[in-house]
Design a protein around this motif. Structure first.
Motif, short mmCIF file in Angstrom:
data_model
loop_
_atom_site.label_atom_id
_atom_site.label_comp_id
_atom_site.label_asym_id
_atom_site.label_seq_id
_atom_site.Cartn_x
_atom_site.Cartn_y
_atom_site.Cartn_z
N VAL A 3 1.35 -2.29 -8.47
CA VAL A 3 1.45 -2.17 -7.02
C VAL A 3 2.72 -1.40 -6.65
N GLY A 4 3.83 -1.65 -7.34
CA GLY A 4 5.07 -0.94 -7.09
C GLY A 4 5.00 0.52 -7.48
N ALA B 15 0.84 -1.20 0.00
CA ALA B 15 0.00 0.00 0.00
C ALA B 15 0.88 1.24 0.00
N GLY B 16 0.38 2.27 -0.67
CA GLY B 16 1.07 3.55 -0.66
C GLY B 16 2.33 3.57 -1.50
#
Length: 95
Positions: A30-31, A9-10
């Motif tokens: 996601v990365g 996350a983030g």
């Protein structure tokens, strides 16, 4: 830098560090999560075959590596430098 993240996350510190150091990067969505206009400076691939192909193509192309490295330096100045941060928050400090 190869960042095959499947969850998280983030903003990922390892990705920001790689950008800061001017490294060519291949990652998943996601990365790249949480970073604006990131696909302009790195390869973002989620399918295993596409990811592997992007890594191989980048490895075999010094010119593309150099181009990606130069773009990452401009990106880090724009979004992660003191001047870049100030540009985003200066309106909060005006009366």
């Amino acid at each position: 830098v190869v960042v095959p993240l499947r969850y998280g996350a983030g903003i990922k510190g390892k990705v920001v560090e790689a950008i800061y150091n001017g490294a060519p990067i291949v990652t998943t969505s996601v990365g790249a999560e949480g970073m604006k206009d990131i696909e302009e400076i790195m390869a973002v691939k989620d399918e295993p075959e596409d990811f592997a192909k992007a890594v191989t193509e980048l490895y075999e192309s010094p010119a593309d590596c150099r181009k990606m490295s130069e773009a990452s330096q401009a990106y880090i100045r724009k979004y992660f430098s003191v001047d870049g941060a100030w540009e985003r928050i200066k309106e909060d400090f005006k009366r």
